[in-house]
Scaffold this motif. Structure first.
Motif, short mmCIF file in Angstrom:
data_model
loop_
_atom_site.label_atom_id
_atom_site.label_comp_id
_atom_site.label_asym_id
_atom_site.label_seq_id
_atom_site.Cartn_x
_atom_site.Cartn_y
_atom_site.Cartn_z
N ALA A 66 6.75 -1.61 -9.48
CA ALA A 66 7.93 -0.68 -9.14
C ALA A 66 7.61 0.74 -9.23
CB ALA A 66 9.29 -1.56 -9.72
N VAL A 67 7.09 1.04 -10.43
CA VAL A 67 6.95 2.35 -10.77
C VAL A 67 5.78 2.98 -10.07
CG1 VAL A 67 5.85 3.83 -12.48
CG2 VAL A 67 7.67 1.99 -13.12
N LEU A 68 4.84 2.20 -9.54
CA LEU A 68 3.79 2.83 -8.49
C LEU A 68 4.66 2.86 -7.10
CD1 LEU A 68 0.98 0.61 -9.82
CD2 LEU A 68 1.13 3.02 -10.13
N MET A 69 5.61 2.13 -6.67
CA MET A 69 6.33 2.29 -5.43
C MET A 69 6.79 3.79 -5.59
SD MET A 69 7.78 -1.25 -4.68
CE MET A 69 6.81 -2.62 -3.85
N MET A 70 7.69 4.02 -6.75
CA MET A 70 8.20 5.25 -6.80
C MET A 70 7.25 6.35 -6.87
SD MET A 70 11.53 4.71 -6.95
CE MET A 70 10.82 3.98 -5.50
N GLN A 71 6.04 6.24 -7.32
CA GLN A 71 5.05 7.11 -7.21
C GLN A 71 4.76 7.62 -5.96
OE1 GLN A 71 1.77 8.58 -10.27
NE2 GLN A 71 0.96 6.88 -9.26
N GLU A 202 14.48 -6.68 -4.94
CA GLU A 202 14.69 -7.60 -3.69
C GLU A 202 14.45 -7.09 -2.49
OE1 GLU A 202 15.60 -10.88 -1.24
OE2 GLU A 202 15.34 -10.81 -3.55
N GLU A 203 14.59 -5.64 -2.32
CA GLU A 203 14.49 -5.17 -0.89
C GLU A 203 13.01 -4.47 -0.86
OE1 GLU A 203 17.40 -2.04 -0.63
OE2 GLU A 203 19.04 -3.27 -0.19
N ARG A 204 12.55 -4.09 -1.83
CA ARG A 204 11.14 -3.62 -1.67
C ARG A 204 9.96 -4.68 -1.85
NH1 ARG A 204 10.90 2.24 -2.10
NH2 ARG A 204 8.69 1.77 -1.55
N LEU A 205 10.39 -5.58 -2.79
CA LEU A 205 9.10 -6.25 -3.14
C LEU A 205 9.36 -7.69 -2.87
CD1 LEU A 205 6.36 -6.33 -4.57
CD2 LEU A 205 7.72 -6.62 -6.77
N PHE A 206 10.37 -8.40 -3.36
CA PHE A 206 10.55 -9.84 -3.21
C PHE A 206 10.83 -10.32 -1.87
CE2 PHE A 206 12.73 -9.61 -7.59
CZ PHE A 206 11.38 -9.51 -8.29
N GLN A 207 11.78 -9.53 -0.99
CA GLN A 207 11.90 -10.13 0.29
C GLN A 207 10.71 -9.88 1.23
OE1 GLN A 207 12.48 -7.95 3.33
NE2 GLN A 207 12.88 -10.03 4.36
N PRO A 208 9.94 -8.71 1.25
CA PRO A 208 8.87 -8.48 2.04
C PRO A 208 7.61 -9.38 1.74
CG PRO A 208 9.86 -6.37 1.05
CD PRO A 208 10.61 -7.31 0.55
N LEU A 209 7.67 -9.74 0.28
CA LEU A 209 6.38 -10.77 0.14
C LEU A 209 6.92 -12.32 0.31
CD1 LEU A 209 4.96 -9.27 -3.20
CD2 LEU A 209 4.03 -9.56 -0.95
N GLU A 269 0.45 -12.26 -6.61
CA GLU A 269 -1.09 -12.05 -6.93
C GLU A 269 -1.89 -11.81 -5.72
OE1 GLU A 269 -2.30 -11.25 -9.90
OE2 GLU A 269 -0.40 -11.70 -11.36
N LEU A 270 -1.69 -12.48 -4.72
CA LEU A 270 -2.52 -12.43 -3.53
C LEU A 270 -2.40 -10.95 -2.84
CD1 LEU A 270 -2.01 -15.76 -1.83
CD2 LEU A 270 -4.17 -14.67 -2.52
N MET A 271 -0.99 -10.51 -3.07
CA MET A 271 -1.06 -9.10 -2.71
C MET A 271 -1.75 -8.12 -3.30
SD MET A 271 0.84 -5.93 -3.48
CE MET A 271 2.04 -6.63 -4.74
N LEU A 272 -1.79 -8.23 -4.68
CA LEU A 272 -2.59 -7.30 -5.60
C LEU A 272 -4.16 -7.52 -5.19
CD1 LEU A 272 -0.49 -7.61 -8.90
CD2 LEU A 272 -0.48 -5.82 -7.20
N LEU A 273 -4.40 -9.03 -5.20
CA LEU A 273 -5.91 -9.13 -4.85
C LEU A 273 -6.39 -8.60 -3.42
CD1 LEU A 273 -8.37 -10.90 -5.81
CD2 LEU A 273 -7.52 -12.65 -4.39
N ASN A 274 -5.53 -8.30 -2.53
CA ASN A 274 -5.82 -7.91 -1.10
C ASN A 274 -5.40 -6.30 -1.20
OD1 ASN A 274 -6.59 -10.12 0.89
ND2 ASN A 274 -4.88 -11.16 -0.34
N HIS A 275 -5.52 -5.58 -2.25
CA HIS A 275 -5.58 -4.16 -2.40
C HIS A 275 -3.98 -3.73 -1.81
CE1 HIS A 275 -9.70 -4.57 -2.76
NE2 HIS A 275 -9.62 -5.21 -1.27
#
Length: 385
Positions: A66-71, A202-209, A269-275
């Motif tokens: 979430a912090v990196l999203m804000m960056q 929920e809006e930025r991470l959980f729902q999209p994933l 984790e798959l999202m992170l693994l796929n850059h």
């Protein structure tokens, strides 16, 4: 995956764990997702693959994202001082005392040599509410009196943290901040986004994933899916209270009170693994994931408690494997973290694996059981072409 199933069942048969849900993906394909054992100490009910687990400190990785999203949105830089967003953190002091002291009277305060930065909190090098670890003591805890009050929101509590003394000069040591560091980070996300933590995630991470079962507060109709926390007591298992209580929660802890499932965290984790991308949807830019998965602390983490941290660096909210001989079979560059009740997740770029291990008992960690079996399976698969 017969070998993995058998290795986990052996842990159950030997009463090392009561039950577990495990999910593994290799090259983006689900190769294992099973529940084994029991969900509580008395009913005899079997665990189900969709059961809900208290993620505890596995929450921290989510907060880091979430912090990196804000960056990426240009709302902050991880090198920014915390006081830019929470003014009470301005002009902090550091507690110093003679080695081994237990007396508040022997503690004195000196000015911080520089301001506490967001990156210090992400890497546990800020000295905010540090836990004793590896022979290091928390001097500031002898004089700090800030406590969470019933009914506190994240904003209420974090604003008061700025008055606390730090345990050491920012950036000079690694010492785990169990709750306050990542609670502060999630509050910064709230300030930057203008949204409450639960709505933002929920809006930025959980729902999209497609993380449909991940939340701070579980709906009443779904609470029966929460796996009780247990511990071994003599020859039997017993239920114990959870550290955060039963909720509902007004204080949304960026350090530890998300609930989730093996399914949801595997997608994460798959999202992170796929850059930073899953199924064509970008959550983070590749450079943000690379920053998250890079050692930012030199030898500070490796040296703090060699039996546990040896061979690892520390990234942004995650440990990073730098010496594969210390990884129980995991590949170079594996990154991830876990929680106090036995949730452990990681991404392994070398072996192309995303792994989620779910348990609900203090001190449980199945990494040394799971990782060698997966290494053997991947090696065999590659040998067969």
């Amino acid at each position: 995956m017969d070998a993995l199933r058998a290795a986990l069942q052996q842990q159950i048969d030997q009463d090392r764990i009561l039950g577990t849900v495990t999910a593994v993906a290799h090259r983006n394909e689900l190769i294992f997702h099973e529940a084994q054992g029991f969900r509580d100490a008395t009913s005899g009910m079997r665990l189900q693959a969709h059961d809900l687990f208290r993620m505890m400190s596995s929450t921290k990785s989510i907060t880091a994202v979430a912090v990196l999203m804000m960056q990426e949105d240009g709302r902050l830089d991880i090198d920014d001082p915390v006081s830019r967003f929470i003014p009470s953190f301005k002009d902090q002091q550091v507690a110093v005392a003679p080695p081994g002291t237990t007396s508040p009277e022997e503690v004195r305060l000196v000015p911080a040599q520089r301001e506490l930065r967001i990156k210090d909190l992400l890497t546990h090098t800020g000295g905010l509410s540090s836990a004793p670890m590896g022979g290091l003591t928390s001097v500031a805890s002898l004089i700090n009196k800030v406590e969470r009050r019933q009914g506190d929101s994240l904003a209420d509590y974090v604003d008061r943290l700025g008055s606390m003394a730090l345990d050491f000069q920012p950036g000079s040591r690694w010492a785990y901040s169990p709750t306050d560091g990542f609670d502060t980070l999630l509050r910064i996300v709230e300030v930057c986004s203008g949204l409450s933590a639960d709505v933002f995630l929920e809006e930025r991470l959980f729902q999209p994933l497609g993380m449909r079962d991940t939340a701070f507060n579980v709906p009443a109709a779904e609470r029966g899916r929460i796996v009780p926390v247990v511990q071994r007591a003599g020859d039997s298992w017993q239920a114990i209270p959870s550290m955060f209580g039963d909720g509902p929660y007004r204080h949304l802890s960026g350090a530890g009170n998300l609930f989730s499932t093996a399914h949801d965290f595997l997608r994460y984790e798959l999202m992170l693994l796929n850059h930073g991308t899953l199924e064509g949807r970008q959550i983070l830019k590749p450079e943000s994931v690379r920053s998250m998965a890079r050692n930012h602390v030199g030898q500070l983490f490796d040296e703090v408690y060699p039996d546990w941290t040896g061979g690892f660096g520390f990234g942004l909210g995650v440990a990073v494997l730098e010496d594969p001989s210390c990884g129980h079979g995991r590949g170079l560059g594996t990154f991830g973290w876990g929680g106090a009740y036995g949730t452990v997740t990681w991404s392994d770029p070398e072996l192309e694996l995303a792994v989620v291990s779910m348990v609900q008992q203090p001190g449980a960690n199945l990494t040394s059981v799971i990782a060698p079996v997966l290494r053997d399976a991947v090696s065999s698969h590659r040998a067969q072409g």
